[in-house]
Motif scaffolding. Structure first.
Motif, PDB file in Angstrom:
ATOM      1  N   GLY B 106       0.809  -1.216   0.000  1.00 23.74           N
ATOM      2  CA  GLY B 106       0.000   0.000   0.000  1.00 23.74           C
ATOM      3  C   GLY B 106       0.842   1.266   0.000  1.00 23.74           C
ATOM      4  N   LYS B 107       2.022   1.199   0.640  1.00 26.49           N
ATOM      5  CA  LYS B 107       2.888   2.381   0.693  1.00 26.49           C
ATOM      6  C   LYS B 107       3.508   2.672  -0.670  1.00 26.49           C
ATOM      7  CE  LYS B 107       2.639   2.362   5.229  1.00 26.49           C
ATOM      8  NZ  LYS B 107       1.609   3.156   5.858  1.00 26.49           N
ATOM      9  N   GLN B 108       3.702   1.616  -1.463  1.00 26.74           N
ATOM     10  CA  GLN B 108       4.453   1.767  -2.716  1.00 26.74           C
ATOM     11  C   GLN B 108       3.569   1.869  -3.949  1.00 26.74           C
ATOM     12  OE1 GLN B 108       7.734   2.223  -3.117  1.00 26.74           O
ATOM     13  NE2 GLN B 108       7.776   2.360  -0.885  1.00 26.74           N
ATOM     14  N   GLY B 109       2.273   1.637  -3.788  1.00 28.65           N
ATOM     15  CA  GLY B 109       1.402   1.717  -4.954  1.00 28.65           C
ATOM     16  C   GLY B 109       1.210   0.397  -5.671  1.00 28.65           C
ATOM     17  N   LEU B 110       1.623  -0.711  -5.030  1.00 25.96           N
ATOM     18  CA  LEU B 110       1.308  -2.040  -5.556  1.00 25.96           C
ATOM     19  C   LEU B 110      -0.043  -2.436  -4.946  1.00 25.96           C
ATOM     20  CD1 LEU B 110       2.409  -4.678  -7.066  1.00 25.96           C
ATOM     21  CD2 LEU B 110       3.090  -5.451  -4.788  1.00 25.96           C
ATOM     22  N   VAL B 111      -1.013  -2.768  -5.797  1.00 23.24           N
ATOM     23  CA  VAL B 111      -2.341  -3.087  -5.273  1.00 23.24           C
ATOM     24  C   VAL B 111      -2.377  -4.539  -4.808  1.00 23.24           C
ATOM     25  CG1 VAL B 111      -4.785  -3.326  -5.845  1.00 23.24           C
ATOM     26  CG2 VAL B 111      -3.495  -1.340  -6.654  1.00 23.24           C
ATOM     27  N   ALA B 112      -2.669  -4.759  -3.531  1.00 24.64           N
ATOM     28  CA  ALA B 112      -2.864  -6.110  -2.993  1.00 24.64           C
ATOM     29  C   ALA B 112      -4.371  -6.345  -2.966  1.00 24.64           C
ATOM     30  CB  ALA B 112      -2.260  -6.221  -1.595  1.00 24.64           C
ATOM     31  N   ALA B 113      -4.858  -7.042  -3.994  1.00 18.40           N
ATOM     32  CA  ALA B 113      -6.303  -7.225  -4.168  1.00 18.40           C
ATOM     33  C   ALA B 113      -6.712  -8.562  -3.575  1.00 18.40           C
ATOM     34  CB  ALA B 113      -6.667  -7.169  -5.646  1.00 18.40           C
ATOM     35  N   GLN B 114      -7.521  -8.515  -2.513  1.00 18.69           N
ATOM     36  CA  GLN B 114      -7.918  -9.746  -1.831  1.00 18.69           C
ATOM     37  C   GLN B 114      -9.245 -10.257  -2.379  1.00 18.69           C
ATOM     38  OE1 GLN B 114      -7.223  -9.786   2.387  1.00 18.69           O
ATOM     39  NE2 GLN B 114      -8.924 -11.177   2.742  1.00 18.69           N
ATOM     40  N   CYS B 115      -9.157 -11.351  -3.147  1.00 17.80           N
ATOM     41  CA  CYS B 115     -10.340 -11.978  -3.751  1.00 17.80           C
ATOM     42  C   CYS B 115     -10.675 -13.247  -2.979  1.00 17.80           C
ATOM     43  CB  CYS B 115     -10.050 -12.377  -5.191  1.00 17.80           C
ATOM     44  SG  CYS B 115     -10.035 -11.013  -6.339  1.00 17.80           S
ATOM     45  N   SER B 116     -11.840 -13.805  -3.221  1.00 17.19           N
ATOM     46  CA  SER B 116     -12.157 -15.098  -2.620  1.00 17.19           C
ATOM     47  C   SER B 116     -11.289 -16.163  -3.292  1.00 17.19           C
ATOM     48  CB  SER B 116     -13.633 -15.425  -2.835  1.00 17.19           C
ATOM     49  OG  SER B 116     -13.847 -15.691  -4.203  1.00 17.19           O
ATOM     50  N   GLN B 117     -11.013 -17.251  -2.548  1.00 17.48           N
ATOM     51  CA  GLN B 117     -10.197 -18.317  -3.123  1.00 17.48           C
ATOM     52  C   GLN B 117     -10.896 -18.936  -4.338  1.00 17.48           C
ATOM     53  OE1 GLN B 117      -7.082 -18.986  -2.534  1.00 17.48           O
ATOM     54  NE2 GLN B 117      -7.011 -20.712  -3.970  1.00 17.48           N
ATOM     55  N   SER B 118     -12.236 -18.969  -4.328  1.00 14.17           N
ATOM     56  CA  SER B 118     -12.932 -19.565  -5.484  1.00 14.17           C
ATOM     57  C   SER B 118     -12.729 -18.701  -6.733  1.00 14.17           C
ATOM     58  CB  SER B 118     -14.411 -19.775  -5.172  1.00 14.17           C
ATOM     59  OG  SER B 118     -14.983 -18.562  -4.752  1.00 14.17           O
ATOM     60  N   ASP B 119     -12.698 -17.375  -6.565  1.00 11.06           N
ATOM     61  CA  ASP B 119     -12.416 -16.510  -7.715  1.00 11.06           C
ATOM     62  C   ASP B 119     -10.971 -16.650  -8.182  1.00 11.06           C
ATOM     63  OD1 ASP B 119     -14.933 -15.512  -8.172  1.00 11.06           O
ATOM     64  OD2 ASP B 119     -14.682 -13.762  -6.867  1.00 11.06           O
ATOM     65  N   VAL B 120     -10.048 -16.826  -7.199  1.00 14.08           N
ATOM     66  CA  VAL B 120      -8.645 -17.051  -7.568  1.00 14.08           C
ATOM     67  C   VAL B 120      -8.543 -18.317  -8.420  1.00 14.08           C
ATOM     68  CG1 VAL B 120      -6.358 -17.679  -6.664  1.00 14.08           C
ATOM     69  CG2 VAL B 120      -7.641 -15.812  -5.604  1.00 14.08           C
ATOM     70  N   GLU B 121      -9.273 -19.380  -8.021  1.00 12.22           N
ATOM     71  CA  GLU B 121      -9.241 -20.642  -8.785  1.00 12.22           C
ATOM     72  C   GLU B 121      -9.787 -20.421 -10.205  1.00 12.22           C
ATOM     73  OE1 GLU B 121      -8.467 -23.758  -7.291  1.00 12.22           O
ATOM     74  OE2 GLU B 121      -8.337 -23.174  -5.175  1.00 12.22           O
ATOM     75  N   LEU B 122     -10.876 -19.629 -10.311  1.00  9.55           N
ATOM     76  CA  LEU B 122     -11.440 -19.351 -11.635  1.00  9.55           C
ATOM     77  C   LEU B 122     -10.443 -18.579 -12.501  1.00  9.55           C
ATOM     78  CD1 LEU B 122     -15.130 -18.395 -10.690  1.00  9.55           C
ATOM     79  CD2 LEU B 122     -14.347 -20.494 -11.828  1.00  9.55           C
ATOM     80  N   LEU B 123      -9.770 -17.614 -11.885  1.00  8.25           N
ATOM     81  CA  LEU B 123      -8.754 -16.846 -12.625  1.00  8.25           C
ATOM     82  C   LEU B 123      -7.622 -17.760 -13.085  1.00  8.25           C
ATOM     83  CD1 LEU B 123      -8.568 -13.568 -10.489  1.00  8.25           C
ATOM     84  CD2 LEU B 123      -8.911 -13.641 -12.964  1.00  8.25           C
ATOM     85  N   TRP B 124      -7.168 -18.646 -12.186  1.00  5.89           N
ATOM     86  CA  TRP B 124      -6.102 -19.587 -12.554  1.00  5.89           C
ATOM     87  C   TRP B 124      -6.502 -20.400 -13.788  1.00  5.89           C
ATOM     88  CZ3 TRP B 124      -4.857 -21.819  -6.992  1.00  5.89           C
ATOM     89  CH2 TRP B 124      -3.952 -20.960  -6.336  1.00  5.89           C
TER      90      TRP B 124
END
Lengths: 468, 200
Positions: B106-124
């Motif tokens: 957050g300090k550096q401008g890198l977005v840490a986007a917290q998604c549900s694990q099921s959405d992470v699996e769909l993205l994978w």
């Protein structure tokens, strides 16, 4: 309103309550610096033309890069040398007290602070180092920060922070012989997982915690971060006060009485509630070791390597398979059959005088197994001096171990103390991550007692195994 | 810090949990005193393996990392964020981030986007089935979008505001200088300072 220890310390440091989504602004009582995470922060101050607000609440030491042999010679690794020299230049420019290599107070930053009496109950302590949680053993709110936050503390002596949740870790009962603080914390992490503490400040409570010495309490709080927690705390008591009394920066006279009166209020109120609670029975704990590549992958020494096929959770199963491949281990192998090449005794987790005494007691009159090297690295030069006054150096040298100078050393191998690819260690440090102790190195986390017994037998062992 | 509103780039599926900061950048790369040039240390141990995802086309040019749970555990090294950003990443998507890593990002401008694990699996699955699929991360409506998939993500409101505005934390805090000085004036006098002690 009844409050937990962490909430009391938090409230006492709020400079300004944030409104809405805005975090609280917390005052920082002590800022510890080392050479790795500070250069870019000093640079940031210079670029913005900002002064360092409170050099009198800031102290620096050299620890991560320092060699543990030939410290009277310039550091051979030029990049390491530059980093250490940069710290020296920055401290001189900004007026920060520094304990450089060769100084009696030099050592690992988390050993040095408490030893000087700078860490006291109820304080806020930060450092650009995740193991700052160590200082929570005194009932301080202490946590690691990134370099941007280091710069923020340098410039403002504050940090914008959102309140943490609180978790009680109740360790009731009594530890059996040969079972130590390290076994408690490894068992806690195995129980709640490496992410189990995320967003929480842990408060360790219960009879087994109250019975621990200050140094053992530091071992427990040190590894709070390995459970993902921001900080770990233990309420101060007579053990804490006795440890602090008479140290160089401890209050004295009327100040001592005023301080102790305040410190005694730093307990979780009887009717306060935690956001989560965990129970561990100390009577059931035995020496604990890790088999995998994160500190949550641990088991009692008497167990066998687990079979990933038996793990239901898919992420955990894949993680276990990858860990066993990396570690070169087969499911079902008794942990006691695992041979090691190196034993590392040291680090901010277990590099204090009691740790060295405990290990020396096990190894005295015995010899390190052939083909095994043992490195003993005191946490600070003062610990080293004290150990030498007690003759511990001779015990280790007579046993065939190497007696080194103070620093972080093989805990993370930023200096030449590293594992070779494929080499296996029993290590009293805090992280068994892939490559942590050297590229391709394989780490088993253990207590100082297990480290010493393992050095003698050459396989993962407890002191009791030496009697058979 | 540059303001961040939306970013579209190549998504990289990293099927690993507990990606600790020693994996993101090993300690040997932390010896520099500069703030840039850490891209060579990113995932250094894994990049030696030709099969590692960042050694594959089109993932080499990735800017949105989609990782397993407990991303960024371990050491507080902000170098992990610098290494990701120096390489070209603007966003990390995961179902769980370590606290210090999230703060550093957050300090550096890198977005840490917290998604549900099921959405992470769909993205994978999507990114593996169709490598190079552009992924859009929109901080205004807090969504990760790829083809038909719309995954909401969480980020705390204050960090989001700062990222959208590109604001410097220190300057924000220094607006409260009077309150800081007021607090300092009331601290207990017995609290320790690090001033050197007189030689005994």
């Amino acid at each position: 309103m009844s409050r937990t220890l962490a909430e009391k310390v938090w409230e006492a440091h709020v400079v300004r309550h944030g409104s809405g989504a805005e975090p609280d602004l917390l005052y920082i009582d002590l800022h510890l610096l080392h050479e790795v995470t500070s250069p870019q922060a000093f640079d940031g101050l210079r670029l913005a033309g900002r002064p360092l607000r409170r050099a009198d609440l800031t102290i620096a030491t050299e620890d991560h890069n320092v060699p543990t042999v030939d410290i009277d010679k310039p550091i051979a690794d030029l990049v390491s040398r530059t980093q250490v020299e940069t710290l020296r230049r920055n401290c001189a420019e900004f007026g920060v007290r520094l304990h450089p290599m060769g100084d009696l107070e030099q050592g690992i930053v988390h050993v040095v602070g408490p030893q000087l009496g700078l860490t006291q109950p109820g304080m806020t302590v930060v450092c650009g180092d995740s193991h700052t949680s160590t200082h929570g053993a005194f009932g301080a709110l202490a946590f690691g920060i990134g370099t941007s936050e280091v710069e923020h503390v340098m410039a403002t002596q504050t940090l914008p922070l959102r309140p943490f949740k609180t978790m009680a870790i109740n360790v009731d009962g009594e530890l059996g012989p040969g079972v130590t603080a390290k076994d408690i914390i490894l068992a806690v992490i195995a129980k709640i997982g490496t992410g189990g503490g995320q967003g929480y400040v842990l408060e360790y409570r219960g009879r087994a915690i109250e019975n621990l010495s200050m140094e053992a309490r530091m071992t427990v709080c040190n590894m709070s971060i390995e459970a993902g927690a921001r900080a770990g705390m233990i309420a101060p008591d007579e053990t804490t006060f006795d440890y602090i009394k008479g140290r160089p920066h401890a209050p004295s006279g009327a100040d001592w009485d005023a301080a102790v009166a305040y410190w005694k209020t730093l307990r979780t109120d009887d009717d306060a509630t935690f956001d989560a609670e965990v129970h561990i029975d100390a009577d059931e704990l035995t020496p604990f070791v890790t088999w995998g590549t994160n500190p949550g992958q641990g088991l009692p020494l008497s167990a066998n390597i687990p079979d990933p096929e038996q793990i239901v959770d898919e992420n955990e199963r894949v993680a276990a398979e990858k860990a066993l491949t990396y570690m070169g281990l087969e499911p079902g192998t008794p942990l006691r059959d695992i041979h090691v090449d190196t034993v590392f005794l040291g680090s901010c987790t277990n590099g204090r005088i009691e740790d060295l005494r405990a290990a020396a007691d096990v190894i005295k009159g015995k010899h390190v197994a052939s083909g095994v090297r043992m490195l003993v690295v005191p946490g600070s030069m003062r610990v080293r001096k004290q150990a030498e006054e007690e003759g511990l150096d001779k015990v280790f040298l007579d046993a065939g171990a190497e007696w080194r100078q103070a620093g972080c050393s093989m805990c993370l191998g930023m200096n030449p103390d590293q594992l070779a690819p494929g080499e296996r260690s029993a290590s009293t440090s805090n992280r068994n991550f892939e490559g942590r102790q050297g590229k391709g190195g394989r780490t088993h986390l253990v207590s100082p007692l297990v480290a010493a017994a393992t050095a003698v037998r050459g396989t993962l062992s407890a002191p009791a195994d030496l009697e058979n | 810090m540059d303001a961040f509103t939306t970013h579209t780039g190549v998504g990289v599926p990293l099927r690993r949990s507990n990606v600790d900061t020693d994996q993101i950048i090993p300690a040997v790369y932390l010896k520099r005193v500069t703030r840039t040039g850490f891209e060579d240390g990113l995932f250094a141990a894994w990049r030696g393996d030709e099969h590692f995802i960042l050694n594959q086309e089109p993932f080499k040019a990735g800017s949105v990392l989609v990782a397993g749970p407990d991303f960024g555990t371990g050491s507080s090294r902000e170098h992990a964020v610098w290494a990701l950003m120096d390489y070209g990443f603007r966003v990390v998507v995961s179902s769980r981030f370590a606290d210090i890593f999230r703060g550093n990002a957050g300090k550096q401008g890198l977005v840490a986007a917290q998604c549900s694990q099921s959405d992470v699996e769909l993205l994978w699955k999507l990114l593996e089935a169709e490598p190079g699929t552009p992924v859009t991360v929109d901080l205004t409506d807090k969504t990760v979008r790829a083809k038909d998939l719309v995954a909401p993500f969480e980020i705390d409101d204050y960090t989001r505001w700062r990222l959208l505005e590109g604001l410097d934390d220190i300057a924000l805090t220094l607006r409260h200088e009077a309150e800081i000085s007021g607090f300092e004036a009331n601290r207990q006098t017995w609290l320790p300072t690090t001033d050197p002690l007189p030689a005994v």
